[in-house]
Design an enzyme around this catalytic site. Structure first.
Site: not given
Length: 530
Positions: A262, A292, A389
């Site tokens: 990426q 978070h 996550d």
């Protein structure tokens, strides 16, 4: 191809008696032209990989984008091969011109697509137009080259050598692109580099056959102009990308890197620092604490005891680790994130490390850069708490991390009465997708407790607590909320209440063999973006 088609003057060939006969090909022409086949094959596939990669970056769903780009490219190559039969005269001139056209179109493909994405808003049309044009030009190349070589080699050996080099070049491109070209040169310099190679093939070809002086002068001048232009672009492309990205992201870029997976960009304005992956916002420092804190602290509360060993899957920015390290009982955190570019930046870059309070430098935190699915398959470790996550399931590569197979593996890594929490996209914008993740967790044997929070940068966002039969939604925190920026004791129960417009709906189980979640997610977000 008849031996009289390429004459000593490079003209069309003999069409009447007494025309000059073709001269024997010089000794080094064969290897040079056959080497050109290797360059042509490699560059053609690299352009295909570049457009497919950019399509997956921008449009998501990498399987669909690569499938469509490959199919369209091969179709266009077929068109080019068919059209080659109508090129009957001055084959070498046409070959050189086609190479120069491919050098320009292919070499500039990545910068043009990036510009279209960041400023012009015509990415999809330009993408498919470039794939078609590159495919047609590549399809024209090989048949013309075979015809140029045919008067010097017998057809059987010629076709065998050309196709062998063509396929070897394709293999070289497929191996070099992800392992060397993309991480070292980046996607823009890679396209320009292969544009320069195509232009070099064109220039070299003008030395391999006798041609009229005027023709040679014209072709070599064109080659030099194209090489010079692409060379300047190669030298200046970094500035171009920086300016385009700054315009697109709306803030100065303080860090940018290209990994094999990426494009990583960090921006900073007077108000906020932001992380973008492939152009998609991952967090904004002015509200990431909401995300978070809700990701970590309700899960610790649901655990019902002090956490000692925790697993973080994804979360390479270290922000979830920052929240976990608030608990003195934590002895070890294992963070598994695929991309070393992310974890390295958030460990070593001062601006990024300040955001996570140096969590990735803490001796209690160990970082492993590998695929989370593979890690769970091979690991025998056990954890009190798992924080999952990952990015949203916008493609099949990520979608596998939201399947029942993945969650079965996750259960095996949790200790007795262990708890996991999963980032599960927005129950507002992707309602069915969110509840699909809940359904999938339950199909894997988990008891679930969904929760949500409003994050200004993203809207309403959802998470899911997952554990054994005794799991219940916590009513309080196990940490003094005075040190937190958002959560307090009285607000915890409200996180688990879902209003009717985002409440549970029927949703499929996301299995590894069909990944229904990816299609649902893509459809729902597309509907919201209209």
């Amino acid at each position: 191809m008849p031996a009289t088609e390429v004459s000593s003057t490079g003209a069309e060939g003999a069409t009447a008696e007494g025309a000059p006969a073709a001269q024997p090909m010089p000794r080094l022409v064969h290897p040079a032209l056959l080497a050109s086949v290797f360059v042509i094959a490699t560059s053609g596939l690299v352009y295909e990989l570049i457009t497919g990669t950019l399509a997956s970056y921008v449009l998501g769903d990498s399987v669909t984008q690569f499938s469509f780009v490959i199919g369209l490219y091969l179709f266009a190559m077929g068109i080019g091969s068919y059209l080659s039969q109508y090129v009957e005269a001055r084959l070498l001139e046409r070959f050189v011109e086609i190479e120069l056209g491919l050098a320009l179109v292919g070499g500039l493909s990545a910068p043009m697509l990036f510009r279209a994405y960041t400023a012009l808003g015509a990415f999809r049309a330009l993408l498919y137009g470039l794939v078609l044009l590159i495919g047609v030009l590549v399809g024209l190349e090989i048949p013309l080259l075979i015809r140029l070589l045919n008067f010097s080699l017998d057809l059987k050996r010629l076709v065998a050598r050309v196709l062998t080099l063509d396929y070897i070049g394709a293999l070289a491109a497929s191996l070099l692109f992800p392992s060397l070209l993309l991480p070292r040169l980046g996607i823009h310099r890679t396209s320009l580099f292969f544009g320069l190679l195509n232009a070099a093939v064109a220039l070299t070809s003008t030395f391999l056959f006798p041609l009229e002086r005027a023709v040679v002068a014209r072709l070599r001048a064109l080659c030099i102009v194209v090489i010079a232009g692409l060379g300047v672009a190669f030298a200046l492309v970094s500035r171009f990308i920086e300016r385009s990205e700054a315009l697109y992201f709306g803030a100065p870029i303080v860090y940018a890197a290209q990994s094999p997976y990426q494009r990583l960009v960090i921006t900073k304005s007077p108000r906020t620092t932001r992380l973008f992956l492939n152009g998609n916002l991952q967090f904004s420092s002015d509200d990431e604490h909401r995300y978070h804190e809700v990701l970590v602290h309700p899960a610790v509360a649901a655990l019902g005891r002090d956490p000692r060993r925790a697993l973080i899957l994804g979360g390479g920015d270290g922000l979830a680790a920052r929240e976990l390290l608030r608990y003195p009982s934590v002895e070890q955190i294992l963070l598994v994130d695929l991309d070393a570019a992310v974890t390295t930046a958030f460990r070593d870059l001062p601006l990024a490390a300040d955001l996570n309070r140096g969590s990735l430098r803490d001796p209690r935190v160990a970082v492993r850069n590998e695929d989370a699915f593979k890690y769970l398959e091979e690991s025998i470790e056990s954890f009190d708490l798992a924080i999952v996550d990952f990015p949203d399931p916008g493609n099949y590569a990520v979608g596998k991390l939201y399947t029942d197979a993945f969650y079965h593996l996750l259960r095996q890594r949790l200790s007795v009465r262990g708890v996991a929490v999963i980032q599960a996209t927005s129950p507002q914008y992707a309602r069915e997708s969110f509840w699909c993740v809940v359904t999938t967790l339950e199909a894997a044997g988990f008891t679930t407790a969904p929760l949500h929070v409003y994050v200004p940068s993203f809207g309403e966002w959802g998470f899911i607590l997952a554990g054994g039969e005794g799991l219940t939604a916590p009513g309080a925190l196990r940490i003094d909320p005075a040190g937190l920026r958002f959560l307090d004791a009285s607000g915890v129960p409200e996180l688990f209440r879902f209003p009717r417009d985002i409440g549970r709906v029927e949703a499929p189980v996301n299995r590894l063999n069909d990944q229904k979640l990816v299609a649902v997610y893509t459809r729902e977000w597309a509907e919201w973006s209209r």
